[in-house]
Design a protein around this motif. Structure first.
Motif, PDB file in Angstrom:
ATOM      1  N   ILE A  90      33.360  46.776  32.653  1.00 58.61           N
ATOM      2  CA  ILE A  90      34.217  45.571  32.706  1.00 58.61           C
ATOM      3  C   ILE A  90      33.969  45.178  34.309  1.00 58.61           C
ATOM      4  CG2 ILE A  90      36.003  46.438  31.218  1.00 58.61           C
ATOM      5  CD1 ILE A  90      37.568  47.413  33.698  1.00 58.61           C
ATOM      6  N   GLU A  91      34.780  43.782  34.491  1.00 57.61           N
ATOM      7  CA  GLU A  91      34.080  43.019  35.688  1.00 57.61           C
ATOM      8  C   GLU A  91      35.377  42.528  36.261  1.00 57.61           C
ATOM      9  OE1 GLU A  91      29.833  41.440  34.505  1.00 57.61           O
ATOM     10  OE2 GLU A  91      31.594  40.258  34.196  1.00 57.61           O
ATOM     11  N   PRO A  92      36.502  43.234  36.546  1.00 56.49           N
ATOM     12  CA  PRO A  92      37.732  42.530  37.327  1.00 56.49           C
ATOM     13  C   PRO A  92      37.706  42.004  38.833  1.00 56.49           C
ATOM     14  CG  PRO A  92      37.867  44.935  37.572  1.00 56.49           C
ATOM     15  CD  PRO A  92      36.735  44.723  36.557  1.00 56.49           C
ATOM     16  N   GLY A  93      37.994  41.030  39.039  1.00 56.42           N
ATOM     17  CA  GLY A  93      37.869  40.548  40.506  1.00 56.42           C
ATOM     18  C   GLY A  93      39.462  40.264  40.861  1.00 56.42           C
ATOM     19  N   ARG A  94      39.915  39.284  40.460  1.00 58.87           N
ATOM     20  CA  ARG A  94      41.411  39.107  40.998  1.00 58.87           C
ATOM     21  C   ARG A  94      42.191  40.025  40.939  1.00 58.87           C
ATOM     22  NH1 ARG A  94      43.220  33.829  39.805  1.00 58.87           N
ATOM     23  NH2 ARG A  94      41.779  33.770  38.036  1.00 58.87           N
ATOM     24  N   ALA A  95      42.409  40.899  39.675  1.00 65.94           N
ATOM     25  CA  ALA A  95      43.268  42.081  39.588  1.00 65.94           C
ATOM     26  C   ALA A  95      43.032  43.149  40.754  1.00 65.94           C
ATOM     27  CB  ALA A  95      43.158  42.491  38.401  1.00 65.94           C
ATOM     28  N   ALA A 110      42.575  36.489  45.980  1.00 69.84           N
ATOM     29  CA  ALA A 110      41.240  36.107  45.134  1.00 69.84           C
ATOM     30  C   ALA A 110      41.391  34.488  45.149  1.00 69.84           C
ATOM     31  CB  ALA A 110      41.504  36.587  43.686  1.00 69.84           C
ATOM     32  N   TYR A 111      39.834  33.978  45.211  1.00 70.31           N
ATOM     33  CA  TYR A 111      39.848  32.549  45.198  1.00 70.31           C
ATOM     34  C   TYR A 111      40.396  31.897  46.090  1.00 70.31           C
ATOM     35  CZ  TYR A 111      37.746  34.603  40.778  1.00 70.31           C
ATOM     36  OH  TYR A 111      37.289  35.571  39.811  1.00 70.31           O
ATOM     37  N   CYS A 112      40.834  32.141  47.072  1.00 69.21           N
ATOM     38  CA  CYS A 112      41.290  31.285  48.572  1.00 69.21           C
ATOM     39  C   CYS A 112      40.270  31.278  49.570  1.00 69.21           C
ATOM     40  CB  CYS A 112      42.698  32.015  48.776  1.00 69.21           C
ATOM     41  SG  CYS A 112      43.932  31.826  47.442  1.00 69.21           S
ATOM     42  N   GLY A 154      35.663  40.310  33.117  1.00 68.93           N
ATOM     43  CA  GLY A 154      36.989  40.267  33.864  1.00 68.93           C
ATOM     44  C   GLY A 154      38.106  39.358  33.436  1.00 68.93           C
ATOM     45  N   GLY A 155      39.113  38.921  34.320  1.00 67.24           N
ATOM     46  CA  GLY A 155      40.078  38.080  33.722  1.00 67.24           C
ATOM     47  C   GLY A 155      41.338  38.808  33.863  1.00 67.24           C
ATOM     48  N   TYR A 156      41.700  40.024  34.292  1.00 71.05           N
ATOM     49  CA  TYR A 156      43.063  40.542  33.940  1.00 71.05           C
ATOM     50  C   TYR A 156      43.931  39.825  35.069  1.00 71.05           C
ATOM     51  CZ  TYR A 156      39.608  43.722  31.972  1.00 71.05           C
ATOM     52  OH  TYR A 156      38.897  44.367  31.116  1.00 71.05           O
ATOM     53  N   GLY A 187      32.642  40.057  42.846  1.00 72.68           N
ATOM     54  CA  GLY A 187      32.239  39.693  44.377  1.00 72.68           C
ATOM     55  C   GLY A 187      32.927  38.186  44.450  1.00 72.68           C
ATOM     56  N   LYS A 188      32.706  37.313  43.490  1.00 77.22           N
ATOM     57  CA  LYS A 188      32.931  35.969  43.698  1.00 77.22           C
ATOM     58  C   LYS A 188      34.525  35.805  44.151  1.00 77.22           C
ATOM     59  CE  LYS A 188      34.160  33.671  39.306  1.00 77.22           C
ATOM     60  NZ  LYS A 188      33.839  34.346  38.054  1.00 77.22           N
ATOM     61  N   SER A 189      35.248  36.630  43.719  1.00 79.62           N
ATOM     62  CA  SER A 189      36.707  36.542  44.059  1.00 79.62           C
ATOM     63  C   SER A 189      37.160  36.681  45.393  1.00 79.62           C
ATOM     64  CB  SER A 189      37.602  37.582  42.971  1.00 79.62           C
ATOM     65  OG  SER A 189      37.114  38.835  43.349  1.00 79.62           O
TER      66      SER A 189
END
Ligand SMILES: *Cc1c(COP(=O)(O)O)cnc(C)c1O
Length: 516
Positions: free
Chosen positions: A334-339, A452-454, A292-294, A98-100
């Motif tokens: 797994i914990e994808p955010g950005r992807a 993500a992250y904007c 995460g991190g994809y 959710g932080k993304s």
């Protein structure tokens, strides 16, 4: 001094990966949500909705999100990992980070798509609960959670509290006992694998704030009895604590990762640790979270691998490592955010002031530009937002791309820099992009990959109002977070008390907050 005119040629100032566009109308598919296209009139459309109409209705800057694209990326991760791991451990639990990007509406989508949701503060947890996410599908992260945040997580019966330190094992356990409950806990471990974009490094020792080390501490200052690693001590403490239900272990090795090697090495190290836990405690922990991190594409340079490919590579390593260790395969998460959210969104800006500067070799620092007597043009295009709606270029030196969105690009492409309107020279939105040389005041620019992250990092710097977010689905745009107004800027200001003894004190403006 020779001045190279603006021309239809690649600029020597451009970074090596940026190519002169052959067709400026073309949208590079990997950068955009699946339902974005350029209409025959040259105007960008998202699921049929014209960005000119969006700008007219909601103003700019504007975050424009494709609901269909979000749901389909969420489903792709869910299904690709489920398929790859089904035979090994029955499937995978995907927790959207959710932080993304998080707001109540998006939390609804996550719930409806059957994913879990990871939070890392009481505020994010509140959003998820407000959207009706069941506690069992929620996680709470953080290296310094407050007692209030932990208590809230325990009371909501969270699926997992990811414990980050030895102190927190005791804190979470004790708070759970006080509430008459057992907290579901995973331990965040640092596997000594750091991955970023195109490389990963493996080290034994970790020099970062997150997580419990797998490495035994050695050296002066080591207290007697501390011969086990922090990770091993945390497992022993957690297993012994009546307030803790220890589910398993977790790691998160970095972000914007394109290759699976880092994930595979981290999985091997954590599975090795689970085998040690079994040998010492006779317990096989049931769950392993690989974080995460994809990576996604921000520019033409980036080539993300399909989720299914990464999932298969990871499943193969997890399967073979478990066989070697004689371990039952733990349930993987797994914990994808950005992807999931990054490519769903573009930011729409209105261009204003432009200027062209001439840059020589000395200023650019390029070895190929030895001749400082020759200058090359760089065009600055200012937009009506900037670092307050996208801090990543300033924070991380992140690269983005941009296109002219409100008409067909016809003029020759010129190397351009899209900059914001803040009082900082580092306020860059897109460092290097070819834009038609007539791009100027009133044109709409779209910057893809800003999901993500904007918006979550947006600020009121220079007292700009934070932009709205619209979601487009089924040919219709819908506001999901409204933009701030000037009134919002004053909402938290504490008004001065009117001096009651002073007959000359002015009466408050209409609409000003009344004092009690
Ligand atoms: C940030 C973070 C994620 C998500 O990272 P992405 O790069 O957005 O996929 C997942 N897990 C943890 C623990 C994180 O801190």
């Amino acid at each position: 001094m020779t001045v190279v005119p603006v021309s239809n040629e690649a600029s020597p100032l451009a970074p090596h990966w940026l190519s002169l566009p052959q067709d400026q109308s073309r949208l590079e598919p990997k950068l955009w949500a699946e339902d974005v296209e350029r209409g025959t009139d040259g105007v960008l459309r998202i699921d049929g909705v014209s960005v000119a109409d969006l700008a007219a209705e909601y103003g700019t800057p504007l975050f424009v999100m494709s609901e269909r694209d979000f749901r389909s990326r969420a489903a792709t991760f869910r299904d690709a990992f489920d398929d790859a791991f089904r035979d090994l451990c029955g499937g995978v639990d995907v927790f959207y980070a959710g932080k993304s990007f998080l707001c109540t509406e998006v939390a609804h989508w996550v719930r409806e798509e059957g994913l879990g949701l990871d939070t890392c503060s009481g505020g994010e947890l509140a959003v998820a609960l407000r959207a009706g996410m069941p506690g069992s599908r929620l996680g709470l992260h953080g290296n310094n959670k407050s007692a209030a945040e932990i208590t809230r997580a325990i009371d909501a019966d969270l699926g997992r509290i990811v414990v980050d330190s030895l102190q927190e094992v005791a804190l979470v356990g004790d708070l759970a006992v006080q509430r008459g409950r057992r907290a579901n806990v995973m331990l965040r471990l640092t596997p000594g694998v750091h991955a970023s974009t195109h490389e990963f490094i493996a080290t034994a020792h970790e020099d970062q704030k997150f997580g419990l080390s797998l490495t035994t501490e050695q050296g002066p200052g080591q207290a007697a009895g501390e011969d086990a690693s922090p990770a091993a001590r945390a497992v022993a403490d957690a297993l012994a604590h009546p307030g803790i239900n220890l589910l398993g272990v977790h790691c998160h090795i970095g972000s914007q990762i394109f290759e699976s090697e880092g994930f595979e090495l981290a999985a091997q190290r954590l599975l090795g640790f689970l085998a040690e836990v079994r040998d010492r405690h006779g317990v096989e922990l049931a769950e392993l979270d690989l974080g995460g991190g994809y990576g996604i594409a921000y520019t033409e340079e980036d080539e993300p691998r399909p989720a299914a490919e990464i999932a298969r590579a990871m499943a193969s390593v997890v399967g073979s490592t478990c066989r070697e260790l004689g371990l039952q395969v733990p349930r993987i998460s797994i914990e994808p955010g950005r992807a999931i959210v990054g490519p769903t969104t573009f930011t729409l800006y209105t261009a204003g002031t432009t200027k062209t500067v001439r840059v020589d070799a000395a200023a650019n620092g390029s070895e190929e530009l030895q001749d400082t007597s020759v200058t090359h043009p760089r065009r600055y295009v200012s937009v009506d937002g900037g670092m307050s709606d996208n801090a990543r270029p300033v924070l991380y030196g992140a690269d983005y791309s941009a296109v002219l969105a409100s008409r067909t690009p016809e003029a020759a492409p010129v190397l351009s820099r899209v900059v914001g309107k803040h009082c900082e020279s580092g306020d860059i939105v897109v460092r290097d992009v070819y834009l038609p040389e007539d791009t100027g005041a009133g044109d709409l620019l779209a910057v893809p990959g800003t999901g993500a992250y904007c918006w979550v990092l947006s600020s009121n710097y220079n007292y700009l109002t934070r932009p709205p977010v619209v979601a487009v689905a089924d040919g219709r745009a819908r506001l999901i977070v409204r933009g701030e107004t000037e009134e919002d800027l004053f909402r938290r200001d504490v008004e001065r008390e009117p001096a009651s003894h002073d007959p000359a004190s002015p009466t408050p403006e209409p609409g000003a907050p009344r004092t009690a």
